[in-house]
Design an enzyme around this catalytic site. Structure first.
Site, PDB file in Angstrom:
ATOM      1  N   TYR A 115       0.854  -1.180   0.000  1.00 41.62           N
ATOM      2  CA  TYR A 115       0.000   0.000   0.000  1.00 41.62           C
ATOM      3  C   TYR A 115       0.890   1.229   0.000  1.00 41.62           C
ATOM      4  O   TYR A 115       1.855   1.307   0.760  1.00 41.62           O
ATOM      5  CB  TYR A 115      -0.902  -0.005   1.244  1.00 41.62           C
ATOM      6  CG  TYR A 115      -1.744   1.243   1.434  1.00 41.62           C
ATOM      7  CD1 TYR A 115      -1.486   2.115   2.497  1.00 41.62           C
ATOM      8  CD2 TYR A 115      -2.789   1.558   0.576  1.00 41.62           C
ATOM      9  CE1 TYR A 115      -2.259   3.261   2.682  1.00 41.62           C
ATOM     10  CE2 TYR A 115      -3.563   2.701   0.751  1.00 41.62           C
ATOM     11  CZ  TYR A 115      -3.290   3.549   1.816  1.00 41.62           C
ATOM     12  OH  TYR A 115      -4.050   4.685   2.002  1.00 41.62           O
ATOM     13  N   ASP A 149       9.348   2.983  -1.176  1.00 41.06           N
ATOM     14  CA  ASP A 149       8.354   3.633  -0.333  1.00 41.06           C
ATOM     15  C   ASP A 149       8.670   3.290   1.122  1.00 41.06           C
ATOM     16  O   ASP A 149       8.320   2.219   1.608  1.00 41.06           O
ATOM     17  CB  ASP A 149       6.941   3.166  -0.706  1.00 41.06           C
ATOM     18  CG  ASP A 149       5.905   3.803   0.213  1.00 41.06           C
ATOM     19  OD1 ASP A 149       4.694   3.531   0.033  1.00 41.06           O
ATOM     20  OD2 ASP A 149       6.298   4.565   1.109  1.00 41.06           O
ATOM     21  N   LYS A 202       5.275   9.359   8.462  1.00 45.74           N
ATOM     22  CA  LYS A 202       5.165   8.776   9.794  1.00 45.74           C
ATOM     23  C   LYS A 202       6.245   9.276  10.770  1.00 45.74           C
ATOM     24  O   LYS A 202       6.177  10.402  11.265  1.00 45.74           O
ATOM     25  CB  LYS A 202       5.140   7.246   9.680  1.00 45.74           C
ATOM     26  CG  LYS A 202       3.901   6.721   8.926  1.00 45.74           C
ATOM     27  CD  LYS A 202       3.873   5.227   8.856  1.00 45.74           C
ATOM     28  CE  LYS A 202       2.831   4.729   7.888  1.00 45.74           C
ATOM     29  NZ  LYS A 202       1.476   4.631   8.437  1.00 45.74           N
TER      30      LYS A 202
END
Ligand code: KE4
Length: 426
Positions: free
Chosen positions: A143, A238, A266
């Site tokens: 994702y 990613d 994050k």
């Protein structure tokens, strides 16, 4: 009498779709009422009913220092008092950019944004602009945020173009996206042999954390690197989740692979909205205002959010931080596995740095297909038993878990004890 969580959830569903601002929070995968948190401190959170939990979600990764780290909170308070946002450059953004460039050799230049989705969406547009090509490869189960080109599921065959995995994404948008199997080196080699000259980029989670935790198979990341180099495609790591979560130089340092572009999020925001994408200067210089690839953001590099990230990263990059965090995380997974074994439960667990996966299967899955055959129902029962024991895990069998530096050895031991009780009742 219904709990405060129930009341808040009932009310929220009247004005917020599904009662949540991000789908996974709705507990639909595990069932039951999501917990509305009122406070967090260190390794613990308290819900609207005042119930206390040991937290292994940490806002899905950002809170690597634990909740309300005093140094982070103090720095945010001070920054906020100087002004919340300017829509103009600030010195603190430069500090963050210089820290990231120094920490990651592959980052020659970097641009800050406000989320991981913005980072990946922008990195793909940049790779397409730099190469003049449209096709991209992603992997089933990975994702990368909710950008249209990435909301894709495998087509009829893995070597055909992806179908939209969400309503509202036109098929022509996903027609350029190939969805391959994570850790399948033969498939990667075959697709590059056939279409390498048409591929703008490959985007990959170097350690998959969105189909539960799946580490890269030996040679997988090297295979991507070699093929991208040979065919002139951009390799995008990613690292929104793995960034400063699995090591001081992220997954790229752990596995010794130099991507062309990296996306981050994050941890680099420390709990406030910060994302970033960066890499080779010749690619990054294609970005406006220098080059023809447009990308922008009102709150990109927000000084208060960046301050939270800076204080967090300085602590994370201190000598010995990751050795200690990895040891805590390993102690957790070893303890859970031992507790399951003693109870005769088919269970396994693994960790990479400060992130971990738990699986109701005899051994950790190495592919999306293997994840899909793990016992999801057993996980869901385990999930609620742990919740009753005061342990908050990610509310889905297909998510990774996160340990913070605030988790003490006693917290880990208490978690293993809670699991021992839960396994007995499974
Ligand atoms: P955000 O747009 O949510 O900041 O980042 C998207 C993203 C990009 N890349 C990776 C590897 C990610 O894990 C994410 C977001 N991760 C999910 C957790 N599985 C965020 C939780 C949520 O969607 O609410």
């Amino acid at each position: 009498m219904s709990s405060r969580n129930d009341q808040l959830f009932e009310q929220s569903q009247k004005v917020i779709p599904g009662g949540v601002n991000s789908p996974v929070r709705a507990f639909r995968s595990v069932g039951g009422t999501p917990r509305f948190f009122a406070r967090g401190a260190g390794s613990r959170v308290w819900d609207a009913d005042g119930r206390e939990y040991l937290d292994y979600v940490g806002s899905w990764g950002p809170l690597i220092l634990g909740h309300a780290d005093p140094d982070v909170v103090a720095a945010v308070r001070e920054a906020a008092g100087l002004g919340l946002s300017f829509g103009a450059p600030t010195a603190v953004e430069l500090e963050m950019a210089e820290l990231l460039v120094k920490a990651l050799p592959s980052l020659e230049k970097v641009r800050l944004v406000s989320s991981g989705t913005e980072a990946t969406m922008s990195a793909i547009r940049l790779a397409r602009g730099f190469t003049g090509r449209s096709k991209l490869i992603k992997f089933e189960g990975c994702y990368h945020g909710h950008g249209d080109a990435l909301l894709v599921k495998a087509g009829s065959g893995a070597l055909t173009f992806g179908q939209p995995s969400s309503a509202g994404v036109p098929p022509e948008v996903t027609a350029h996206t190939l969805v391959l199997d994570y850790n399948d080196l033969d498939q990667v080699n075959r697709v590059f042999a056939e279409q390498g000259s048409e591929l703008a980029c490959v985007i990959v989670e170097p350690v998959a954390g969105n189909m539960n935790l799946i580490p890269p198979a030996p040679g997988f990341l090297e295979c991507l690197r070699e093929n991208c180099t040979k065919h002139g495609a951009v390799l995008i790591f990613d690292e929104v989740m793995t960034g400063f979560r699995v090591g001081p130089q992220c997954a790229q340092g752990l596995y010794g692979i130099r991507p062309d572009l990296t996306t981050l999020g994050k941890v680099i925001g420390g709990g406030l909205p910060v994302g970033a994408f960066g890499g080779r200067a010749e690619i990054m210089d294609q970005l406006a205002p220098l080059g023809p690839v447009y990308q922008a953001g009102t709150l990109s590099g927000n000084p208060v959010a960046v301050t939270a990230g800076l204080v967090t990263l300085r602590k994370v990059l201190a000598p010995g931080f990751f050795d200690a965090l990895a040891a805590k995380t390993r102690a957790l997974v070893d303890g859970l596995a031992a507790a399951a074994h003693d109870a005769g439960i088919v269970f396994s667990a693994t960790s990479v740095g400060g992130m971990f996966g738990v699986y109701f299967s005899a051994r950790p899955p190495a592919s999306y297909a293997e994840v899909m055959v793990c016992d999801k129902d057993a996980f869901n029962r385990f999930y609620h038993l742990m919740l009753l024991e005061g342990v908050y895990l990610a509310p889905s069998a297909f998510e990774a878990g996160f340990v913070s530096m605030a988790h003490t050895d006693a917290d880990i031991a208490a978690t293993v004890d809670a699991a021992r009780k839960a396994f007995e009742k499974l």
